[in-house]
Enzyme design. Structure first.
Site: not given
Length: 303
Positions: A207-209
């Site tokens: 997701g945000d990585e």
């Protein structure tokens, strides 16, 4: 000239509406089907008397000439199709040639431009993140193996991984919607990619990585790179958006999961330090059901 095979109506109808077909004497067209004229973009009869090799880009003409010679030399052998390009259009053709009586050659061509485009798209989708266009976890794992083999041959230079996490993405999603969050991720992907060398890999693993893979470098290069990546939020993203970074040195005796776990731990330490400096709370532990971290992502990608 009548089509080979006696000019029977059924045969002519089959050829006219089938693949592009032509008969060559040497490399000169003596007869061509309507589908061949349509493929090249000429009026009926416009191919007769033309040099077929002249229809191809110059770089493909020697291979095509060689293929015609092989077809004449081995008339009873079925040769694999030759892939060539039309001049001046970018069309890609697959061409098969078969010797006829009297030294002539029957040539059949298929336009494979659309098929090749679909194949490229499928290969790209299999190895890339749909949202950002970056390599995904599977392609990252493949490139990591290559980097390990390369680094083992260069003493003093190694492979390093940097785990980057986008702080503030959830807040952007909550306050502005997921479309804004997606736009932020695309902006971060471009910002991270702008800091690496050609040949380095920036991958989105969750997701945000993001994970950055660099090789043939020393630790000083990685520290400088981490400093550039850290906090490199796109302009206008908001004060709460930051990129936290942690890195680790790769070693062939360690599993990728353990290397990423070390980088992941350093990334969370960087995240905590930034929040403490800002007077905020420590980052909450990852809750069940949230996107997996880099270590879990690569572990899931391993066969």
């Amino acid at each position: 000239m009548s089509p080979p095979g006696g000019g029977r109506t059924d045969w002519r109808t089959l050829v006219e509406h089938g693949p592009a077909t032509a008969v060559l004497s040497g490399s000169v067209v003596t007869w061509a089907s309507a589908s061949a004229h349509a493929l090249v973009g000429t009026a009926a009869g416009g191919l007769t008397g033309r040099d077929a090799l002249g229809l191809l880009v110059k770089a493909d003409r020697p291979r095509a000439r060689h293929a015609l010679a092989i077809a004449r030399r081995h008339p009873h052998v079925q040769h694999p199709p030759l892939r060539v390009r039309l001049e001046p259009r970018p069309d890609r053709l697959e061409v098969a040639a078969r010797a006829l009586a009297g030294g002539q050659v029957l040539v059949v061509a298929w336009d494979v431009t659309a098929r090749l485009r679909r194949e490229r798209e499928l290969r790209h989708r299999a190895g890339h993140d749909e949202l950002t266009g970056l390599p995904n976890r599977a392609l990252l794992a493949d490139r990591w193996e290559v980097a390990r083999a390369r680094s083992s041959r260069t003493p003093g230079r190694g492979t390093f991984v940097l785990v980057c996490d986008v702080d503030g993405l959830k807040q952007v999603n909550d306050e502005h919607g997921h479309a804004a969050g997606d736009a932020l991720l695309r902006d971060v992907a471009r910002a991270l990619s702008a800091h690496v060398r050609p040949g380095d890999t920036v991958a989105r693993t969750g997701g945000d990585e993001f994970v950055v893979l660099v090789d043939q470098v020393g630790a000083d290069h990685v520290e400088e790179l981490a400093a550039r990546l850290r906090g490199d939020a796109p302009a206008g993203a908001g004060a709460g958006v930051r990129v936290s970074v942690g890195w680790a040195a790769d070693c062939p005796t360690r599993s990728p999961v353990s290397v990423l776990a070390e980088a992941d731990a350093r990334m969370y330490a960087d995240k905590r330090a930034a929040r403490e400096r800002a007077g905020g709370a420590l980052p909450a532990p990852r809750a069940p059901g949230e996107p997996a971290g880099a270590a879990e992502a690569v572990r899931d990608a391993e066969p």
